[in-house]
Design a protein around this motif. Structure first.
Motif, PDB file in Angstrom:
ATOM      1  N   THR A 292      -8.748   2.592   0.014  1.00 17.16           N
ATOM      2  CA  THR A 292      -8.089   3.772  -0.565  1.00 17.16           C
ATOM      3  C   THR A 292      -8.857   5.032  -0.185  1.00 17.16           C
ATOM      4  OG1 THR A 292      -9.248   3.680  -2.707  1.00 17.16           O
ATOM      5  CG2 THR A 292      -7.201   2.421  -2.506  1.00 17.16           C
TER       6      THR A 292
ATOM      7  N   VAL B 102       0.862  -1.181   0.000  1.00 17.57           N
ATOM      8  CA  VAL B 102       0.000   0.000   0.000  1.00 17.57           C
ATOM      9  C   VAL B 102       0.895   1.227   0.000  1.00 17.57           C
ATOM     10  CG1 VAL B 102      -1.810   1.266   1.213  1.00 17.57           C
ATOM     11  CG2 VAL B 102      -1.773  -1.236   1.297  1.00 17.57           C
TER      12      VAL B 102
ATOM     13  N   ILE C  58      -2.780   0.311  -4.231  1.00 17.40           N
ATOM     14  CA  ILE C  58      -2.633  -0.979  -3.557  1.00 17.40           C
ATOM     15  C   ILE C  58      -2.361  -2.016  -4.636  1.00 17.40           C
ATOM     16  CG2 ILE C  58      -3.713  -2.756  -2.132  1.00 17.40           C
ATOM     17  CD1 ILE C  58      -5.581  -0.594  -1.030  1.00 17.40           C
TER      18      ILE C  58
END
Length: 255
Positions: free
Chosen positions: A242, A203, A220
């Motif tokens: 996100t 991430v 990601i």
């Protein structure tokens, strides 16, 4: 400023993703990708590692190349998101950058951040626990470490979808970029199913400090080996996080 020259990019349809940043981005209108766009966000979901939105900046490119340069396999899942956050007050760049760095080290502030669950059709808490630990083995809770150059640090997250796991966080900064990257050091499970092996989910969050606004880029990527039955639910969960990471940064910035 983020570049010597800035332009707006028009997206087909009534929505405009505008303002001063997009010369540092690859084109948003690449054929073959589904875009969901409003006035603050654009995202792309794919089943490969073909990045299209990433800022043409050193730290973003470095993070994206990390998986490619250190492994023999490739991710089978990628999501990218771009967000625009207008500044409502202004300070000198050094002061703003220090604030951004403190936010990116404020791991405990991730506790309680929320997201919309498409599968449950309601607001959920993403992380019921979020704190820095001394190491991945002992997992002793310690205060947030605000030394941006002390890497890596380890964070324990109790995740609504994936349960409790530890990730390794590294931070970096250059010019108007400040970023963090976290990689899981534990298995990530979806219920009783192992979804992601250790070190198989990356991430990355890049905060780009422009003159009148802040651009937040999140991606990601992961290597998953799960039944097709569960993939869509896991994908939805990744998309939601996100948004949650951006909301965490936005709320921290405006406090």
């Amino acid at each position: 400023m983020c570049q010597k020259k800035f332009e707006s990019i028009l997206i087909p349809g009534p929505i405009v993703v505008a303002t001063e940043i997009f010369l540092i981005y690859s084109p948003l209108t690449t054929a073959g990708f589904d875009l969901t766009i409003n006035d603050t966000k654009a995202f792309k979901l794919s089943n490969n590692s073909d990045f299209k939105f990433f800022p043409k900046l050193e730290l973003a490119e470095k993070a994206i190349k990390k998986w490619q340069s250190s492994r023999n396999d490739v991710p089978n899942y990628t999501i990218e998101s771009i967000y625009r956050l207008e500044k409502t007050s202004f300070a000198d760049k050094k002061t703003e950058d220090e604030k951004i760095k403190k936010i990116l080290r404020s791991v405990s502030k991730m506790e309680g951040i929320q997201y919309y669950s498409n599968s449950r059709r309601r607001i959920e808490t993403l992380y019921s626990k979020a704190y820095t630990v001394n190491n991945p083995t002992e997992r002793k809770k310690i205060p947030d470490n605000f030394n941006f150059n002390e890497n890596p640090i380890y964070v324990l997250l109790d995740d609504k979808s994936f349960g409790e796991y530890v990730s390794e966080i590294t931070n970096d900064s250059k010019d108007f970029e400040n970023c963090f990257e976290y990689i899981n050091v534990d298995n990530i499970n979806y219920g009783f199913i192992k979804a992601v092996d250790p070190y198989n989910m990356q991430v990355f969050l890049d905060v780009i400090n422009c003159k009148k606004e802040i651009i937040v880029y999140v991606y990601i990527q992961s290597k998953m080996d799960v039944l097709a039955l569960f993939k869509n639910k896991i994908y939805d969960s990744f998309i939601a996080r996100t948004d949650a990471l951006f909301d965490w940064f936005k709320k921290s910035w405006r406090n």
